[in-house]
Design a protein around this motif. Structure first.
Motif, mmCIF file in Angstrom:
data_model
loop_
_atom_site.group_PDB
_atom_site.id
_atom_site.type_symbol
_atom_site.label_atom_id
_atom_site.label_comp_id
_atom_site.label_asym_id
_atom_site.label_seq_id
_atom_site.Cartn_x
_atom_site.Cartn_y
_atom_site.Cartn_z
ATOM 1 N N ALA A 183 0.826 -1.209 0.000
ATOM 2 C CA ALA A 183 0.000 0.000 0.000
ATOM 3 C C ALA A 183 0.862 1.261 0.000
ATOM 4 O O ALA A 183 0.489 2.282 -0.590
ATOM 5 C CB ALA A 183 -0.935 -0.011 1.209
ATOM 6 N N LEU A 184 2.016 1.191 0.633
ATOM 7 C CA LEU A 184 2.864 2.373 0.742
ATOM 8 C C LEU A 184 3.617 2.690 -0.546
ATOM 9 O O LEU A 184 4.250 3.743 -0.637
ATOM 10 C CB LEU A 184 3.846 2.211 1.899
ATOM 11 N N LEU A 185 3.575 1.818 -1.538
ATOM 12 C CA LEU A 185 4.153 2.167 -2.833
ATOM 13 C C LEU A 185 3.496 3.426 -3.394
ATOM 14 O O LEU A 185 4.135 4.209 -4.102
ATOM 15 C CB LEU A 185 3.998 1.007 -3.824
ATOM 16 N N GLY A 186 2.223 3.619 -3.059
ATOM 17 C CA GLY A 186 1.505 4.799 -3.528
ATOM 18 C C GLY A 186 1.858 6.068 -2.788
ATOM 19 O O GLY A 186 1.455 7.167 -3.205
ATOM 20 N N ALA A 187 2.614 5.961 -1.687
ATOM 21 C CA ALA A 187 2.955 7.141 -0.887
ATOM 22 C C ALA A 187 4.298 7.757 -1.258
ATOM 23 O O ALA A 187 4.565 8.912 -0.924
ATOM 24 C CB ALA A 187 2.968 6.761 0.597
ATOM 25 N N ALA B 250 9.073 10.181 6.265
ATOM 26 C CA ALA B 250 8.241 10.413 7.448
ATOM 27 C C ALA B 250 7.022 11.247 7.085
ATOM 28 O O ALA B 250 5.896 10.958 7.521
ATOM 29 C CB ALA B 250 9.065 11.101 8.526
ATOM 30 N N ASP B 251 7.228 12.282 6.280
ATOM 31 C CA ASP B 251 6.116 13.134 5.864
ATOM 32 C C ASP B 251 5.095 12.345 5.042
ATOM 33 O O ASP B 251 3.879 12.460 5.254
ATOM 34 C CB ASP B 251 6.664 14.309 5.060
ATOM 35 N N ALA B 252 5.582 11.523 4.106
ATOM 36 C CA ALA B 252 4.673 10.739 3.258
ATOM 37 C C ALA B 252 3.875 9.742 4.078
ATOM 38 O O ALA B 252 2.664 9.550 3.850
ATOM 39 C CB ALA B 252 5.476 10.023 2.179
ATOM 40 N N LEU B 253 4.508 9.085 5.032
ATOM 41 C CA LEU B 253 3.806 8.100 5.857
ATOM 42 C C LEU B 253 2.778 8.780 6.771
ATOM 43 O O LEU B 253 1.675 8.251 6.982
ATOM 44 C CB LEU B 253 4.791 7.278 6.680
ATOM 45 N N GLN B 254 3.133 9.953 7.300
ATOM 46 C CA GLN B 254 2.173 10.674 8.137
ATOM 47 C C GLN B 254 0.971 11.130 7.315
ATOM 48 O O GLN B 254 -0.178 11.036 7.768
ATOM 49 C CB GLN B 254 2.867 11.866 8.800
ATOM 50 N N LYS B 255 1.207 11.597 6.091
ATOM 51 C CA LYS B 255 0.095 11.989 5.215
ATOM 52 C C LYS B 255 -0.762 10.784 4.841
ATOM 53 O O LYS B 255 -1.936 10.950 4.484
ATOM 54 C CB LYS B 255 0.643 12.645 3.947
ATOM 55 N N SER B 256 -0.183 9.610 4.925
ATOM 56 C CA SER B 256 -0.928 8.379 4.619
ATOM 57 C C SER B 256 -1.701 7.857 5.829
ATOM 58 O O SER B 256 -2.356 6.816 5.744
ATOM 59 C CB SER B 256 0.038 7.296 4.131
ATOM 60 N N GLY B 257 -1.577 8.563 6.961
ATOM 61 C CA GLY B 257 -2.333 8.182 8.150
ATOM 62 C C GLY B 257 -1.612 7.239 9.084
ATOM 63 O O GLY B 257 -2.243 6.675 9.997
#
Length: 526
Positions: free
Chosen positions: A303-307, A389-396
């Motif tokens: 799922a995180l490939l999209g982040a 870190a920013d991308a993962l936080q934006k991903s919830g």
């Protein structure tokens, strides 16, 4: 029918017949700023590139890699191959000595190979093909193989991490899972443990009894290695501006990795040169801990490939200077024979974080804490950590950013404990150079669980495909298998590739740097 060959000895006799001019006396001191402190000095135990670089001062390898990425005899005078490729005899050069004065023997080589192979993916593949490894005499190492393994010199001369270094027997018998802390090698320089100041200074001195090869390419890690300095000092200067000032003022001779934002200013300094050492570059890597939630679930990793946007990651590292980075990068170095861009399109372009949140929820993410290790003393890696870190936080995701030095990251990433007991969820690094050329050395794609690189993912299919690659009959078949490996990689997602970065090095008053990484033989004053 048996076939017998012998490599690597005749050239030495030819060279020795020619009168050579005496070498200039070594200059006293070279001051160098490495990528980080050498927190771990055992180049087998860790895959940290700074420890690999340290290892090539202190130790030597059986084979060296040349600028064309081929392999030549280094510590060995040559080898014979018999029994249709299933019997190899490696003969050590005469005159090899460890820093304690003891001769290098086959009895040192055998446990060194075994210890290295227990930690390294390529070495383990060699040992899986080996029926018997023994010291036939003080100077002859024998491999009796279960099946032909023509890549044997490549496994024992690989330039990626871990380093296939040769140690004295008393150290080589150390449990591979325990660090060796006393550095006695047979390389061109001695490690001065008594002068080491952790976090500030590492010192090496020329080993007067080192005997260089008389023949070979003298490129990358191959051929004659001549030490032109009596003393090498590694000065740890984490602040880039301070490092730039020290180089500009002549207080430092060589800065391994000047940050991209300072390179333009450095180019204008009289007598200062800026160039790339490693044409293979390094692939940014967001590595998951597959042992514990949430990343024990491959669907969450997918799922995180999209982040993650590779262009954003590389811009954070090197700005808009496109000569320094590439996107659309998979698991093999761009522009090398095994490289493919299959599947990389999902890692480039505008991100839809709402869609990633939905995918994470569907995959079963329940808000578990994600501990992301951020090495602040590695600017190029620190930048990746900030973007991730920013991308993962934006991903919830519930992200805890742990900012520390690289040495602490190297120590902590070895922990298999859950995060509430001092473990980790993600670390950022680069997979550098020749490690990424093919499945033999690419440690990030291994799916062999407890024996895999830090993160310890399990993927039977990736392991099957890797074995298929070793058995492939030609390059075309190998390339096809590598495409399948990358497809499976994006299903299992043991890590996320973040783009390729091509670092520069800066120096003044010296010449003779070899390609690949920071090496110190052949470097000499102008």
């Amino acid at each position: 029918m048996k076939r017998r060959t012998f490599l690597g000895v005749a050239a030495g006799a030819a060279v020795s017949a020619i009168a050579k001019p005496a070498l200039a006396q070594p200059t006293k001191l070279l001051k160098f700023i490495p990528e980080s402190d050498v927190a771990i000095v055992d180049p087998v135990w860790t895959t940290a590139t700074v420890t690999r670089n340290h290892g090539y001062l202190v130790f030597d390898t059986l084979y060296g890699q040349n600028a064309a990425y081929g392999f030549e005899p280094q510590m060995v005078a040559g080898h014979t191959v018999e029994d249709d490729g299933k019997l190899w005899r490696l003969t050590l050069r005469e005159g090899l000595r460890f820093h304690d004065g003891e001769p290098v023997r086959a009895q040192d080589v055998v446990p060194s190979i075994r210890r290295f192979s227990a930690r390294d993916a390529f070495g383990r593949a060699l040992m899986d093909a080996t029926d018997e490894l023994s010291a036939e005499s003080d100077r002859v190492v024998k491999f009796r193989l279960k099946r032909p393994f023509p890549l044997l010199p490549a496994a024992l001369g690989k330039t990626g991490t871990s380093m296939p270094c040769i140690m004295p027997e008393r150290f080589a018998v150390t449990d591979p899972n325990k660090q060796v802390t006393e550095m006695i090698g047979s390389g061109p320089f001695r490690f001065r443990a008594d002068e080491r100041v952790p976090g500030a200074l590492t010192v090496y001195e020329r080993f007067a009894d080192y005997v260089p090869r008389a023949d070979g390419s003298a490129t990358f890690t191959a051929g004659p290695k001549h030490a032109h300095f009596e003393r090498i000092e590694w000065h740890i200067i984490p602040d880039p501006q301070t490092a730039a000032n020290a180089l500009s003022n002549g207080e430092i001779d060589w800065w391994q990795n000047p940050t991209p934002d300072l390179q333009a200013a450095l180019k204008g300094k009289p007598g200062l040169k800026l160039e790339g050492l490693d044409p293979a570059g390094g692939i940014g890597c967001l590595r998951f801990n597959a042992l514990h939630p949430p990343f024990d679930n491959p669907a969450i990793r997918r799922a995180l490939l999209g982040a993650i946007d590779q262009s954003e990651c590389m811009t954070a590292v090197a700005g808009d200077e496109r000569s320094l980075w590439k996107d659309h990068v998979g698991v093999f170095s761009p522009d090398t024979p095994m490289a493919t861009t299959a599947g990389t399109e999902r890692l480039v372009g505008k991100r839809d974080f709402a869609a990633v949140k939905r995918a994470l929820a569907e995959a079963g993410y329940k808000g578990e804490r994600v501990v992301l290790l951020d090495p602040t003393d590695y600017p190029s890696t620190h930048a990746l950590a900030a973007v991730a870190a920013d991308a993962l936080q934006k991903s919830g995701m519930n992200v805890e950013l742990v900012s520390t030095d690289w040495g602490t990251v190297v120590q902590r990433r070895a922990s298999r404990q859950p995060v509430d007991k001092g473990g980790w969820s993600i670390f950022l690094t680069y997979l550098n150079g020749t490690n990424n050329f093919d499945p033999a050395s690419q440690l990030g794609i291994r799916g062999n669980g407890d024996k895999a690189w830090f993160g310890w993912p399990t993927s039977p299919r990736l392991e099957e495909l890797r074995l298929d690659w070793f058995a492939a009959k030609d390059v075309a078949a190998q390339k096809a298998i590598c495409a399948e490996i990358q497809k499976q990689f994006f299903i299992d997602v043991p890590y996320i590739p973040l783009g390729a970065y091509y670092e520069k090095t800066a120096y003044r008053g010296i010449t003779g740097m070899r390609i690949g990484f920071a090496q110190f033989y052949d470097v000499r004053p102008l």
